[in-house]
Scaffold this motif. Structure first.
Motif, PDB file in Angstrom:
ATOM      1  N   MET A   1      83.947  74.003  42.571  1.00  0.00           N
ATOM      2  CA  MET A   1      84.402  72.704  43.011  1.00  0.00           C
ATOM      3  C   MET A   1      83.420  71.643  42.527  1.00  0.00           C
ATOM      4  SD  MET A   1      84.946  71.166  46.857  1.00  0.00           S
ATOM      5  CE  MET A   1      83.395  71.662  47.520  1.00  0.00           C
ATOM      6  N   ILE A   2      83.936  70.542  42.022  1.00  0.00           N
ATOM      7  CA  ILE A   2      83.124  69.407  41.597  1.00  0.00           C
ATOM      8  C   ILE A   2      83.269  68.324  42.657  1.00  0.00           C
ATOM      9  CG2 ILE A   2      82.696  67.715  39.778  1.00  0.00           C
ATOM     10  CD1 ILE A   2      82.344  70.679  38.890  1.00  0.00           C
ATOM     11  N   ARG A   3      82.150  67.780  43.092  1.00  0.00           N
ATOM     12  CA  ARG A   3      82.172  66.731  44.109  1.00  0.00           C
ATOM     13  C   ARG A   3      80.952  65.830  43.954  1.00  0.00           C
ATOM     14  NH1 ARG A   3      78.304  67.775  47.726  1.00  0.00           N
ATOM     15  NH2 ARG A   3      77.650  69.937  48.101  1.00  0.00           N
ATOM     16  N   SER A   4      80.967  64.704  44.655  1.00  0.00           N
ATOM     17  CA  SER A   4      79.820  63.796  44.656  1.00  0.00           C
ATOM     18  C   SER A   4      78.659  64.419  45.423  1.00  0.00           C
ATOM     19  CB  SER A   4      80.187  62.466  45.315  1.00  0.00           C
ATOM     20  OG  SER A   4      81.151  61.788  44.562  1.00  0.00           O
ATOM     21  N   ALA A   5      77.463  64.201  44.928  1.00  0.00           N
ATOM     22  CA  ALA A   5      76.265  64.684  45.612  1.00  0.00           C
ATOM     23  C   ALA A   5      75.978  63.813  46.836  1.00  0.00           C
ATOM     24  CB  ALA A   5      75.070  64.650  44.658  1.00  0.00           C
ATOM     25  N   THR A   6      75.378  64.423  47.848  1.00  0.00           N
ATOM     26  CA  THR A   6      74.950  63.708  49.040  1.00  0.00           C
ATOM     27  C   THR A   6      73.490  64.048  49.323  1.00  0.00           C
ATOM     28  OG1 THR A   6      75.532  65.475  50.580  1.00  0.00           O
ATOM     29  CG2 THR A   6      77.300  63.899  49.993  1.00  0.00           C
ATOM     30  N   LEU A   7      72.892  63.324  50.248  1.00  0.00           N
ATOM     31  CA  LEU A   7      71.507  63.602  50.603  1.00  0.00           C
ATOM     32  C   LEU A   7      71.326  65.017  51.155  1.00  0.00           C
ATOM     33  CD1 LEU A   7      70.332  60.210  52.152  1.00  0.00           C
ATOM     34  CD2 LEU A   7      69.499  61.285  50.047  1.00  0.00           C
ATOM     35  N   SER A   8      72.357  65.587  51.737  1.00  0.00           N
ATOM     36  CA  SER A   8      72.231  66.958  52.245  1.00  0.00           C
ATOM     37  C   SER A   8      72.107  67.978  51.104  1.00  0.00           C
ATOM     38  CB  SER A   8      73.411  67.309  53.159  1.00  0.00           C
ATOM     39  OG  SER A   8      74.617  67.301  52.439  1.00  0.00           O
ATOM     40  N   ASP A   9      72.416  67.580  49.881  1.00  0.00           N
ATOM     41  CA  ASP A   9      72.275  68.445  48.706  1.00  0.00           C
ATOM     42  C   ASP A   9      70.882  68.382  48.091  1.00  0.00           C
ATOM     43  OD1 ASP A   9      75.043  69.197  48.653  1.00  0.00           O
ATOM     44  OD2 ASP A   9      75.507  67.256  47.728  1.00  0.00           O
ATOM     45  N   LEU A  10      70.025  67.535  48.624  1.00  0.00           N
ATOM     46  CA  LEU A  10      68.787  67.165  47.943  1.00  0.00           C
ATOM     47  C   LEU A  10      67.920  68.356  47.520  1.00  0.00           C
ATOM     48  CD1 LEU A  10      67.429  64.681  46.896  1.00  0.00           C
ATOM     49  CD2 LEU A  10      66.295  64.422  49.100  1.00  0.00           C
ATOM     50  N   SER A  46      72.532  55.481  40.618  1.00  0.00           N
ATOM     51  CA  SER A  46      73.146  56.447  39.712  1.00  0.00           C
ATOM     52  C   SER A  46      74.283  57.122  40.465  1.00  0.00           C
ATOM     53  CB  SER A  46      72.133  57.481  39.210  1.00  0.00           C
ATOM     54  OG  SER A  46      71.837  58.438  40.198  1.00  0.00           O
ATOM     55  N   VAL A  47      75.115  57.823  39.715  1.00  0.00           N
ATOM     56  CA  VAL A  47      76.216  58.595  40.281  1.00  0.00           C
ATOM     57  C   VAL A  47      75.945  60.047  39.917  1.00  0.00           C
ATOM     58  CG1 VAL A  47      78.691  59.044  40.158  1.00  0.00           C
ATOM     59  CG2 VAL A  47      77.845  56.681  40.087  1.00  0.00           C
ATOM     60  N   ILE A  48      75.929  60.910  40.916  1.00  0.00           N
ATOM     61  CA  ILE A  48      75.635  62.313  40.679  1.00  0.00           C
ATOM     62  C   ILE A  48      76.802  63.146  41.186  1.00  0.00           C
ATOM     63  CG2 ILE A  48      74.045  64.233  41.099  1.00  0.00           C
ATOM     64  CD1 ILE A  48      71.864  62.124  41.726  1.00  0.00           C
ATOM     65  N   TYR A  49      77.304  64.004  40.301  1.00  0.00           N
ATOM     66  CA  TYR A  49      78.328  64.971  40.673  1.00  0.00           C
ATOM     67  C   TYR A  49      77.707  66.351  40.606  1.00  0.00           C
ATOM     68  CZ  TYR A  49      81.768  61.274  40.228  1.00  0.00           C
ATOM     69  OH  TYR A  49      82.477  60.107  40.387  1.00  0.00           O
ATOM     70  N   VAL A  50      78.114  67.219  41.526  1.00  0.00           N
ATOM     71  CA  VAL A  50      77.601  68.586  41.552  1.00  0.00           C
ATOM     72  C   VAL A  50      78.744  69.575  41.413  1.00  0.00           C
ATOM     73  CG1 VAL A  50      75.533  68.044  42.897  1.00  0.00           C
ATOM     74  CG2 VAL A  50      77.655  68.647  44.093  1.00  0.00           C
ATOM     75  N   ALA A  51      78.414  70.712  40.839  1.00  0.00           N
ATOM     76  CA  ALA A  51      79.330  71.854  40.772  1.00  0.00           C
ATOM     77  C   ALA A  51      78.866  72.830  41.847  1.00  0.00           C
ATOM     78  CB  ALA A  51      79.283  72.502  39.398  1.00  0.00           C
ATOM     79  N   GLU A  52      79.813  73.256  42.669  1.00  0.00           N
ATOM     80  CA  GLU A  52      79.494  74.126  43.793  1.00  0.00           C
ATOM     81  C   GLU A  52      80.403  75.356  43.768  1.00  0.00           C
ATOM     82  OE1 GLU A  52      78.739  73.353  48.507  1.00  0.00           O
ATOM     83  OE2 GLU A  52      80.472  72.358  47.612  1.00  0.00           O
ATOM     84  N   ILE A  53      79.786  76.517  43.939  1.00  0.00           N
ATOM     85  CA  ILE A  53      80.535  77.775  44.030  1.00  0.00           C
ATOM     86  C   ILE A  53      80.069  78.487  45.295  1.00  0.00           C
ATOM     87  CG2 ILE A  53      80.949  80.033  43.001  1.00  0.00           C
ATOM     88  CD1 ILE A  53      80.579  78.789  40.255  1.00  0.00           C
ATOM     89  N   PHE A  60      75.105  70.116  37.803  1.00  0.00           N
ATOM     90  CA  PHE A  60      75.195  68.698  38.151  1.00  0.00           C
ATOM     91  C   PHE A  60      75.292  67.855  36.882  1.00  0.00           C
ATOM     92  CE2 PHE A  60      70.788  69.049  37.100  1.00  0.00           C
ATOM     93  CZ  PHE A  60      70.427  67.804  36.606  1.00  0.00           C
ATOM     94  N   THR A  61      75.736  66.638  37.081  1.00  0.00           N
ATOM     95  CA  THR A  61      75.648  65.614  36.049  1.00  0.00           C
ATOM     96  C   THR A  61      75.242  64.319  36.723  1.00  0.00           C
ATOM     97  OG1 THR A  61      76.727  64.616  34.137  1.00  0.00           O
ATOM     98  CG2 THR A  61      78.080  64.901  36.100  1.00  0.00           C
ATOM     99  N   GLN A  62      74.487  63.499  36.006  1.00  0.00           N
ATOM    100  CA  GLN A  62      74.024  62.217  36.543  1.00  0.00           C
ATOM    101  C   GLN A  62      74.375  61.107  35.559  1.00  0.00           C
ATOM    102  OE1 GLN A  62      70.313  60.443  38.969  1.00  0.00           O
ATOM    103  NE2 GLN A  62      69.759  61.968  37.474  1.00  0.00           N
ATOM    104  N   LEU A  63      74.981  60.066  36.088  1.00  0.00           N
ATOM    105  CA  LEU A  63      75.422  58.923  35.288  1.00  0.00           C
ATOM    106  C   LEU A  63      74.690  57.664  35.731  1.00  0.00           C
ATOM    107  CD1 LEU A  63      79.239  59.533  35.820  1.00  0.00           C
ATOM    108  CD2 LEU A  63      77.867  60.341  33.908  1.00  0.00           C
ATOM    109  N   TYR A  64      74.336  56.840  34.759  1.00  0.00           N
ATOM    110  CA  TYR A  64      73.725  55.543  35.043  1.00  0.00           C
ATOM    111  C   TYR A  64      74.618  54.446  34.486  1.00  0.00           C
ATOM    112  CZ  TYR A  64      69.411  58.069  36.054  1.00  0.00           C
ATOM    113  OH  TYR A  64      68.485  58.918  36.586  1.00  0.00           O
ATOM    114  N   PRO A  65      74.788  53.366  35.246  1.00  0.00           N
ATOM    115  CA  PRO A  65      75.599  52.260  34.727  1.00  0.00           C
ATOM    116  C   PRO A  65      74.794  51.402  33.757  1.00  0.00           C
ATOM    117  CG  PRO A  65      74.807  51.715  36.916  1.00  0.00           C
ATOM    118  CD  PRO A  65      74.335  53.124  36.610  1.00  0.00           C
TER     119      PRO A  65
END
Length: 147
Positions: A1-10, A46-53, A60-65
């Motif tokens: 599953m791909i989703r947005s990262a949160t502080l709980s993922d830190l 930044s925008v961070i997406y994570v892959a979770e299994i 993960f991927t990290q994007l900067y505007p």
């Protein structure tokens, strides 16, 4: 599953980020990686997406505007993309890139740009498969502040 990262993922995200940095020949520094990512998530710069299994972060991927003056629109810099070596070959990188392109469309940005080393054979095969085209009409220059 791909989703947005949160502080709980830190913690898990910092471990992946550290492995990513080590891949690019940087010294391991998990506490600094955790602080860096905490700052990105807290500041929202930044925008961070994570892959979770099965509840475990595996990529993960990290994007900067940034912005394109000539196109007068936002442009996203895909700065980081990493999938744990044990999880490669399952299409997770392509899923993370698809989420990146979806984010680009949702934010009405003009595109996504990225850079990878010429020696990164995995990435240099992956990005064209995901629809990215190498820009051969430009030169990439860098100035490093050594202070």
């Amino acid at each position: 599953m791909i989703r947005s990262a949160t502080l709980s993922d830190l913690s898990a995200l910092a471990n992946l980020f550290d492995q990513y940095r080590v891949f690019y020949r940087k010294d391991s520094d998990i506490p600094a990686a955790e602080q860096f990512l905490k700052d990105r998530l807290t500041l929202g710069d930044s925008v961070i997406y994570v892959a979770e299994i099965a509840g475990e972060l595996v990529g993960f991927t990290q994007l900067y505007p940034i912005f394109s003056s000539t196109r007068m629109r936002r442009l996203w810099l895909l700065n980081d993309l990493f999938v744990h070596p044990a999880q490669r070959g399952q299409g997770l990188s392509l899923q993370l890139l698809d989420q990146t392109k979806k984010h680009c469309r949702e934010t009405r940005a003009c595109g996504v740009m990225l850079e990878t080393e010429k020696s990164n054979t995995i990435g240099n095969r992956l990005y064209p498969r995901a629809g990215f085209q190498q820009n051969e009409g430009s030169n990439f220059y860098e100035w490093t502040n050594n202070e």
